[in-house]
Structures are given as structure tokens and as C-alpha cells.
Design an enzyme around this catalytic site. Structure first.
Site, PDB file in Angstrom:
ATOM      1  CD  GLU A   1      -1.847  -2.177   1.136  1.00 35.56           C
ATOM      2  OE1 GLU A   1      -0.945  -2.551   1.701  1.00 35.56           O
ATOM      3  OE2 GLU A   1      -2.658  -3.152   1.183  1.00 35.56           O
TER       4      GLU A   1
ATOM      5  CG  HIS B   1     -10.919  -8.355   6.879  1.00 34.33           C
ATOM      6  ND1 HIS B   1     -10.056  -8.924   7.779  1.00 34.33           N
ATOM      7  CD2 HIS B   1     -10.606  -8.459   5.633  1.00 34.33           C
ATOM      8  CE1 HIS B   1      -9.174  -9.399   7.008  1.00 34.33           C
ATOM      9  NE2 HIS B   1      -9.172  -9.297   5.802  1.00 34.33           N
TER      10      HIS B   1
END
Ligand SMILES: Cc1ncc(C[n+]2csc(CCOP(=O)(O)OP(=O)(O)O)c2C)c(N)n1
Ligand SMILES: [Mg+2]
Lengths: 307, 353
Positions: free
Chosen positions: B90, B157
Site C-alpha cells: 500500500e 476487516h
């Protein structure tokens, strides 16, 4: 190189006299790298120079007036007083991207610049700079890996000056060189004498040429020694004096001027005149900056968002 | 717009195949789409219109089309050059988006889950956010961040990390709650010259459908919307909780007249709409799925205290997630999250004060 040295010396003098604002970084030992690599780029290319790459800013056309005004926090500085010393001294019209303190961020930004050139099928090259310390961060490895996968037109210049602030190379990494790591990630690398501007320029020009012709990214590791402290506040007492003496004999500016004389390319009068011009230019820049306006505090909230 | 019945044990279609993509007809027409289809439609519309728009992220290319299938079929239509699969890095690929955006491209970066945005944090908050202020160069990217929980996905998540970014000068932050706004805000975000974080609510992906204008539909950034009119109390909310709030208000019909403000944009905040509503109703419940402490709701409550104090007939009530990581197991996550029952209770308490 002489202008880079003179301007750097001028900054040191200003700060010693208490005329500086905030801090300033030292360039000594890095002149051949920033100038030799910067000179290898075409006007359309884009560089993301760092805090020891004053030569690259100059060679790409950023004026000493704007640079000194930035160092002194003035409205006429590149960032108009928003960012310090060479930080944020970006000007896309000159193909210069400003850097942030978080060092490896410049390499990932340059990767994106390079990917945009590939995306638009433009024969342009991005050149990014990073120190030995910066290469120990994970992001550096992410970028080399991704650049290799995408065959991005990117040249990575590693300025291995053997120190990251006070930390010597052997406390930063196992081994002395970054080049093998680059090779392992799929980016061909070359090690070059960072105090020999001709060697740096030749290697950089060859790397730029290969990258421009679609050969994928390249890394150039230029080895040198940071001859002064990390920044103006730092006396670098932690560096063994023998090491500095050894490298002092290889001062990149002196070496190059001697070479020009030895090879009969210029004479002493030429060098004297060029030194005088450099002093004149930097004195003018300092006078300009010191007499120029401070930024208007009423505008402190302006420009957070692009309109 | 149709809502699925409220309730937390529902499978929100986390791994379902997408339903048939609605085709964008000519201008002026509408199509019924899921929230997820509306996001795809926005991306497709902008990529067809502007060759500078590209998408990048993990696993988004090919026939796979992303963890949630938002970009399914995109590589086929736009080619691998514009639909870029990245390695799992990322910081690297958000950093690359910074460079692309500086050069005038408009990359739309998909975080596989909003939770992983922290890995790219420096590139967002240190590089992109202050750039225009520092040296005047715009960084026009969008990061799509699939956020929110209630779907039993555990601490990594399920997060709603919007407050980090609202707190960062130079970023814009949006969080649509309807398919029409999902499309409209994404198109606006892509066209905006600033870095925009687009929080899409995973629990809404396939659980809600709604009319979505075809073609180039935009929703202005910085404008809240009144999704339900009322006179006695204002609920200020955004994202998936808009739907829980609507259900609570429906349940209280006849008891309390509830107005609901869907913020839609978290930064810059539409303070005018919030203040006007609360000055009218005199009571406010602020609620979001993100944890309450120092969340966006705290800013709203402070705004009301500073600028609507004399209109308030009750203390501002604030609901949000607990100050814990998002727990996995259903009874734990239900205890963590604000839901219709908790909102109903807060509305009653505030209305009776
Ligand atoms: C991510 C990050 N951590 C810490 C710092 C503070 N810092 C500034 S320069 C520096 C050392 C950098 O060394 P190197 O990369 O070798 O570059 P050099 O200064 O030697 O040219 C450190 C630790 C920083 N700028 N960025
Ligand atoms: Mg170093």
C-alpha cells in the site's frame, strides 16, 4: 558544482551569524552527485531531489533567489513560507517535485511519475534520489520491486554517504552496498565514484538513456562521504576524524577543477572568474531574500485545498 | 430506494456474485442498481469519459475484478494499462498514485479493505494531504476504502477509520449511503483536484438498491442531504447507519417526528445543513458506526454546542462504536455497534428529556 558549494557555504555562514531561520542541511561532499545526475536529464524529465541535492535544483533552473528566500521563510520562496529549507521546493514547470521529510516517499512518488510517462507513451524519465539510510526502509524495496514489475522509466540515485544522521553504514545494514539489493529486486544497478562528477554524469546519462529507450528501471549507487554534520546544528563529532581527512583529499569540487586545469580545458583565470560570479550570485540571492517580504499571516489558511 | 429488512445476522452478500450490471442509457434516465453496481457504474462512466482516469489496487484486474468485484470486466473494456494490479504494498502504490496525480492523471486506488489504508498512511497524510498547501501542486487521486462492519469480519476487516483523515488538513472525505450518492460522489471525487478518500460501506454493497441516474451524475462534495424530514429531533449520521436510523425513525412514527441528516461528505462538513436542522428541531442524536471517542460525531456535537446552544432543548446524544477493536463474534460485535434498537432508545431518551 562551484555554485552549489558557494551557496551552501553562504548558508552555513548565514546560520552561524544567526541570520538563518529554522535549520538548513549541508551539501558538502554531494555536489558531484546532484550536479552529475541532474545534468543527465532532459528538460522534459522530472526529478524528485532531496535535502542534499541543491545542485539538482540549480541545474534544473531553480534560481538561488527563490531558494534562499525559501530558506529564510519569505513570501518569495518556492513554498511562500509554507515549508522549510529545501523541503517542498517543487516546481513542475521545472520538472522538480518537492519532497517531504518522510524520506522514501520521494521514490514512490517518482515511481508514479514514471508510470504516468509510460501510461501516456511519453519518452520521459523520472529520476529520484535517496540516501543510504532511506534504502533501509521497506518502502524503498516496495518501489524497486514494483518499478521492475512495471518496467517503469525510473532512475534511482542512491547517495551512499556512509551515514544516516549519526548512524554509520554498518549499523544500518549488513554489507556496504545497496546495488546488490537492487539487482535482487530486478533493477540493474551500477556503483559509481560519487566524488568524480564525470563518472557520475557518464553513468547517469547511460542509465537515463537505457531507461528512456524502454529498458526498465535502473539504480545508480554513488559512494561519497558527508563532509559536515547532518544539518547545521550537528557538529558530527561521531564521525572519526581520520575518515573525514581521507575523504577531504577527494573533495569533488576541487577534484573537478584540478582535472579541468590539468587537461587544459580551462585556465586558472577562468576558475577565478567563475568563483567570483558564484559569490556574486549568492550574495545577490541573500540580499534579495533578506529584503523581501514575509508571508502574510492573514493568508495562513489559504491553499489547503486546490480550487 | 428499497432497504433490506434491518437485522444484524443477515449475510450482506459479502462474497455473492454481483447481479447483472445495469446499463447506462441516455441522459435523463435512471436504472435500479445496488450500491456496489453504482460504484462500478461511476468508475466506468468516468473511465469512458476521461482517458486520464485509471484504477489500481490489489487483485482488481482480470476476470477476478477485485475482492468485491467492483472492477469486474474492467480490464476487458479498458485494458491492463488502465486497470493496474499492484503488488501487496500500500505505501508503494499509494505513493505511485501521488506521482501519477502530480502529473495530471486521476488514479482511483482500491484498498482491498479500508483497514489496510494504515499501511499507506504516510503517502496519504504526509505526502498527498499537505502538498497543495506546501508548494501548490494538486494531487487529484481518489482512494476507495471498503469500510464498516456488522458482517462478522473481525478486527481487521470491519474498521471505520474516517476520523484519522477528517483530522488531516488537505484531504476530502466522503461516505455515501445510497446507490445514487455512491455514484454521484465517486464521480465528483474523481473530478475533484484534491485527494479524496471515498468510504464505501461494505454492508450496503448488495443489501440496498435504488434509482441511479444514468450517465454523468454527480453529487456535490460538501453537501449533506435531508433523507427524512421531521420537526422534533434531528439524527445526524452517514454511511450504513443512515439506514438503521431510517428504520428507527419509521418505528417511532407517531411518537417522535424525526429528521435525518445524511452528511454524505465528512470533510468539508456541511455545517449549514446540520445547524439549520437542529435549530429547527431543538434536539439532536449523532450516530455513526466508527468508534465514538474523538470521532466525527464529537465534532458535530461540539459544533452544536458552539453554534446552536440556545436552540437545544436536550443534551446532544452521541452514539458510536465502543472504544475497543471491532470484535468478531456476533454477540460481541452487536454489543460494539450502534444499531436500530440503540438508536431508537437514544431518540426516545433525547425526545423525553
Ligand atoms: C521516515 C523518516 N524517519 C526519520 C527521519 C529523520 N531523518 C531525517 S534525515 C535522516 C537520516 C537520513 O539518512 P540518509 O537516508 O542516509 O540520507 P543523508 O541525510 O545521509 O543524505 C533521518 C533519520 C525522516 N526524515 N524520515
Ligand atoms: Mg546517508
Amino acid at each position: 558544482m562551484r555554485l552549489t558549494r558557494t551557496l551552501d557555504d553562504q548558508m552555513i555562514a548565514l546560520w552561524k551569524q544567526g541570520r538563518g531561520v529554522g535549520g538548513t542541511f549541508n551539501q558538502r561532499g554531494h555536489e558531484a552527485i546532484s550536479v552529475g545526475t541532474g545534468a543527465a536529464l532532459a528538460p522534459d524529465d522530472v526529478a524528485t531531489p532531496l535535502h542534499r541535492d541543491l545542485g539538482c535544483y540549480l541545474i534544473r533552473g531553480m534560481t538561488p533567489r527563490r531558494i534562499v528566500a525559501n530558506q529564510l521563510g519569505r513570501a518569495a520562496g518556492v513554498t511562500g513560507g509554507r515549508d522549510a529549507n529545501l523541503h517542498g521546493c517543487g516546481d513542475l514547470t521545472l520538472g522538480i517535485v518537492g519532497f517531504i521529510s518522510h524520506i522514501p516517499q520521494s521514490v514512490s512518488t517518482a515511481l508514479g511519475v514514471a508510470m504516468s510517462f509510460a501510461y501516456r507513451n511519453e519518452p520521459r524519465v523520472a529520476m529520484t534520489y535517496i540516501g543510504d539510510g532511506g534504502t533501509t526502509a521497506g518502502l524503498f524495496h516496495e518501489v524497486l520491486n514494483m518499478a521492475a514489475v512495471h518496467r517503469a522509466p525510473l532512475v534511482v540515485v542512491v547517495e551512499n554517504n556512509q551515514y544516516a544522521y549519526s548512524t554509520p553504514l554498518h549499523q544500518q545494514m549488513a554489507g556496504q552496498n545497496i546495488a546488490p539489493r537492487s539487482e535482487a529486486l530486478g533493477v540493474p544497478a551500477e556503483v559509481v565514484d560519487g566524488n568524480d562528477v564525470d563518472a557520475v554524469h557518464t553513468a547517469a546519462a547511460a542509465a537515463v538513456e537505457r531507461v528512456r529507450s524502454g529498458g526498465g528501471p535502473r539504480l545508480l549507487e554513488a559512494r561519497t562521504m558527508r563532509m559536515l554534520g547532518h544539518a547545521i546544528h550537528d557538529g558530527a563529532e561521531y564521525v572519526p576524524s581520520g575518515l573525514l581527512e581521507k575523504w577531504k583529499k577527494r573533495d569533488p569540487v576541487v577534484l573537478y577543477e584540478r582535472k579541468l586545469l590539468d587537461e587544459g580545458i580551462v585556465d586558472q583565470a577562468y576558475l577565478d572568474e567563475s568563483a567570483r560570479r558564484c559569490r556574486e550570485i549568492t550574495e545577490d540571492a541573500v540580499a534579495f531574500a533578506e529584503s523581501s517580504e514575509w508571508p502574510d499571516p492573514a493568508a495562513v489558511e489559504e491553499g489547503v485545498f486546490a480550487p | 430506494m428499497k432497504r433490506s429488512p434491518a437485522g444484524t445476522g443477515e449475510n450482506f452478500g459479502f462474497s455473492d456474485a454481483p447481479s447483472a450490471t445495469a446499463t447506462a442509457a441516455g441522459g435523463g434516465s435512471e436504472a435500479v442498481m445496488t450500491y456496489l453496481e453504482a460504484i462500478s457504474d461511476a468508475l466506468r462512466t468516468e473511465m469512458r469519459r476521461d482517458p486520464d482516469v485509471l484504477v489500481m489496487g490489489e487483485d482488481i484486474a482480470g476476470s477476478f475484478g477485485g475482492a468485491f468485484k467492483v472492477t469486474k470486466g474492467f480490464e476487458e473494456e479498458f485494458g491492463a494499462r488502465r486497470v493496474i494490479n499492484t503488488p501487496m504494498c500500500e505505501q508503494g502504490f499509494v505513493g505511485a498514485a501521488n506521482g501519477m496525480a502530480l502529473m495530471g492523471l486521476r488514479p482511483v486506488v482500491e484498498m482491498q479493505f479500508a483497514d489496510f489504508i494504515s499501511t499507506g498512511f504516510d503517502a496519504i497524510v504526509q505526502y498527498a494531504a499537505p502538498n497543495h498547501y506546501r508548494w501548490g501542486a494538486p494531487v487529484p487521486w481518489v482512494i476507495r476504502a471498503p469500510s464498516d462492519g456488522g458482517i462478522r469480519s473481525g478486527p481487521f476487516h470491519s474498521q471505520n477509520p474516517e476520523a484519522w483523515f477528517v483530522h488531516t488538513p488537505g484531504l476530502k472525505v466522503v461516505a455515501p449511503s445510497t446507490p445514487a450518492d455512491a455514484k454521484g460522489l465517486l464521480i465528483s471525487a474523481i473530478r475533484d483536484d484534491n485527494p479524496v478518500i471515498y468510504f464505501e460501506a461494505k454492508p450496503l454493497y448488495r443489501s440496498i438498491r435504488g434509482e441511479v441516474p444514468s450517465g454523468e451524475h454527480t453529487t456535490p462534495i460538501g453537501k449533506a442531504s435531508i433523507v427524512r424530514e421531521g420537526t422534533e429531533l434531528t439524527v445526524v449520521t452517514y454511511g450504513s447507519i443512515v439506514h438503521q436510523s431510517l428504520a428507527a425513525a419509521d418505528r417511532l412514527a407517531g411518537e417522535v417526528s424525526v429528521e435525518i441528516v445524511d452528511l454524505r461528505t465528512l470533510k468539508p462538513l456541511d455545517t449549514g445543513t446540520v445547524l439549520a436542522s437542529v435549530r429547527k428541531t431543538g434536539r439532536a442524536v449523532v450516530v455513526h458506526a466508527a468508534n465514538r471517542l474523538a470521532g466525527v460525531g464529537a465534532e458535530i456535537a461540539a459544533l452544536l454546542a458552539e453554534e446552536a446552544f440556545e436552540y437545544l432543548d436536550a443534551p446532544v446524544a452521541r452514539l458510536g462504536g465502543l472504544d475497543t477493536p471491532v470484535p468478531f463474534s456476533p454477540p460481541l460485535e452487536d454489543a460494539y455497534r450502534p444499531d436500530q434498537a440503540k438508536i431508537t432508545e437514544a431518540i426516545r431518551r433525547t425526545a423525553r428529556f
